[in-house]
Design a protein around this motif. Structure first.
Motif, PDB file in Angstrom:
ATOM      1  N   PRO A   7       0.799  -1.429  -0.056  1.00  0.00           N
ATOM      2  CA  PRO A   7      -0.074   0.024  -0.075  1.00  0.00           C
ATOM      3  C   PRO A   7       0.857   1.236  -0.028  1.00  0.00           C
ATOM      4  CG  PRO A   7      -0.876  -1.426   1.576  1.00  0.00           C
ATOM      5  CD  PRO A   7       0.553  -1.911   1.146  1.00  0.00           C
ATOM      6  N   ARG A   9       1.607   5.119   0.893  1.00  0.00           N
ATOM      7  CA  ARG A   9       1.329   5.997   2.047  1.00  0.00           C
ATOM      8  C   ARG A   9       1.789   7.607   1.726  1.00  0.00           C
ATOM      9  NH1 ARG A   9       2.172   5.002   8.246  1.00  0.00           N
ATOM     10  NH2 ARG A   9       2.739   6.974   9.002  1.00  0.00           N
ATOM     11  N   GLU A  70     -16.240   9.886   0.994  1.00  0.00           N
ATOM     12  CA  GLU A  70     -15.508   9.820   2.475  1.00  0.00           C
ATOM     13  C   GLU A  70     -16.422   9.970   3.569  1.00  0.00           C
ATOM     14  OE1 GLU A  70     -11.212  11.375   0.544  1.00  0.00           O
ATOM     15  OE2 GLU A  70     -12.497  12.643   1.648  1.00  0.00           O
ATOM     16  N   ARG A  84     -12.399   7.555   5.742  1.00  0.00           N
ATOM     17  CA  ARG A  84     -12.377   6.407   4.688  1.00  0.00           C
ATOM     18  C   ARG A  84     -13.121   6.842   3.684  1.00  0.00           C
ATOM     19  NH1 ARG A  84      -9.546   2.941   6.257  1.00  0.00           N
ATOM     20  NH2 ARG A  84      -9.371   1.018   7.536  1.00  0.00           N
ATOM     21  N   SER A  89     -14.533   4.520  -5.353  1.00  0.00           N
ATOM     22  CA  SER A  89     -13.121   4.603  -5.728  1.00  0.00           C
ATOM     23  C   SER A  89     -12.603   3.437  -6.114  1.00  0.00           C
ATOM     24  CB  SER A  89     -12.406   5.074  -4.494  1.00  0.00           C
ATOM     25  OG  SER A  89     -11.114   5.256  -4.728  1.00  0.00           O
ATOM     26  N   LEU A  91      -9.652   2.990  -5.680  1.00  0.00           N
ATOM     27  CA  LEU A  91      -8.703   2.983  -4.483  1.00  0.00           C
ATOM     28  C   LEU A  91      -9.235   1.838  -3.540  1.00  0.00           C
ATOM     29  CD1 LEU A  91      -7.400   6.664  -3.885  1.00  0.00           C
ATOM     30  CD2 LEU A  91      -6.429   4.774  -5.461  1.00  0.00           C
ATOM     31  N   LYS A  92      -8.148   0.959  -3.063  1.00  0.00           N
ATOM     32  CA  LYS A  92      -8.763   0.056  -2.180  1.00  0.00           C
ATOM     33  C   LYS A  92      -8.246   0.428  -0.686  1.00  0.00           C
ATOM     34  CE  LYS A  92      -6.608  -3.434  -3.781  1.00  0.00           C
ATOM     35  NZ  LYS A  92      -6.346  -4.634  -4.105  1.00  0.00           N
ATOM     36  N   HIS A  94      -8.468   2.984   1.359  1.00  0.00           N
ATOM     37  CA  HIS A  94      -8.225   4.468   1.489  1.00  0.00           C
ATOM     38  C   HIS A  94      -8.499   4.760   2.967  1.00  0.00           C
ATOM     39  CE1 HIS A  94      -8.598   8.547   1.443  1.00  0.00           C
ATOM     40  NE2 HIS A  94      -7.727   8.600   0.174  1.00  0.00           N
ATOM     41  N   TRP A  95      -7.743   5.469   3.594  1.00  0.00           N
ATOM     42  CA  TRP A  95      -7.867   5.951   4.912  1.00  0.00           C
ATOM     43  C   TRP A  95      -7.079   7.276   4.915  1.00  0.00           C
ATOM     44  CZ3 TRP A  95      -3.473   7.040   7.758  1.00  0.00           C
ATOM     45  CH2 TRP A  95      -2.160   5.999   7.507  1.00  0.00           C
ATOM     46  N   PHE A 116      -3.425   4.064   0.929  1.00  0.00           N
ATOM     47  CA  PHE A 116      -4.381   3.330   0.147  1.00  0.00           C
ATOM     48  C   PHE A 116      -3.508   2.258  -0.944  1.00  0.00           C
ATOM     49  CE2 PHE A 116      -3.042   7.396  -1.384  1.00  0.00           C
ATOM     50  CZ  PHE A 116      -2.249   7.271  -2.741  1.00  0.00           C
ATOM     51  N   ASP A 117      -4.193   1.542  -1.751  1.00  0.00           N
ATOM     52  CA  ASP A 117      -3.616   0.720  -2.817  1.00  0.00           C
ATOM     53  C   ASP A 117      -4.651   0.830  -3.878  1.00  0.00           C
ATOM     54  OD1 ASP A 117      -2.073  -0.783  -4.037  1.00  0.00           O
ATOM     55  OD2 ASP A 117      -2.081  -2.324  -2.653  1.00  0.00           O
ATOM     56  N   ALA A 124      -1.897   3.786  -7.936  1.00  0.00           N
ATOM     57  CA  ALA A 124      -1.686   4.310  -6.531  1.00  0.00           C
ATOM     58  C   ALA A 124      -0.492   5.193  -6.575  1.00  0.00           C
ATOM     59  CB  ALA A 124      -1.475   3.306  -5.379  1.00  0.00           C
TER      60      ALA A 124
END
Length: 144
Positions: A7, A9, A70, A84, A89, A91-92, A94-95, A116-117, A124
């Protein structure tokens, strides 16, 4: 078997002249975030006990990309906002976490972390690059 990429960051720090309560109020107000993220931001739902608190939801639309939502998961006035992506999205996982710390001169140091990933290879990293460029400029215009 091919290993999935780790992931991504994004870690950002920004110092405001304003106190933590003022910065928290500005960051938690969904409608203020459009210029920070370079997005169109629309409030979907107020929070469970506060307008911008836990459970509040915002919809973001960035350029031609599909909109996503979000949801605020934690909010401690003057200290923390966490959220989150909960809908729409690519994206996987995601925070986002915005931690506020008072500075000796009465200002605030923001430590902003986003993780996120993505299922699409390279996406990403592209998103992370955009966030690292867009967010600092947007934060500089949010509050002094």
């Amino acid at each position: 078997m091919t290993a999935m990429p780790a992931p991504v960051r994004v870690d950002l720090t920004h110092t405001f002249r304003s106190d933590p309560a003022t910065v928290h109020a500005a960051l938690s107000e969904h409608e203020n975030l459009g210029p920070v993220f370079g997005a169109s931001v629309t409030r979907v739902r107020d929070g469970e006990t506060e307008r911008n608190g836990v459970g509040s939801v915002r919809r973001l639309k960035i350029g031609p990309l599909p909109a996503f939502e979000e949801t605020v998961t934690e909010s401690v006035p003057g200290e923390l906002i966490a959220y989150r992506i909960t809908k729409g999205s690519p994206l996987k996982g995601h925070w986002g976490e915005q931690r506020l710390f008072p500075t000796a001169d009465g200002g605030t140091r923001l430590e902003y972390r986003i993780g996120f990933d993505a299922a699409v290879p390279g996406l990403a990293q592209v998103v992370a690059l955009g966030l690292r460029q867009r967010i600092p400029a947007g934060l500089a215009r949010l509050v002094p």
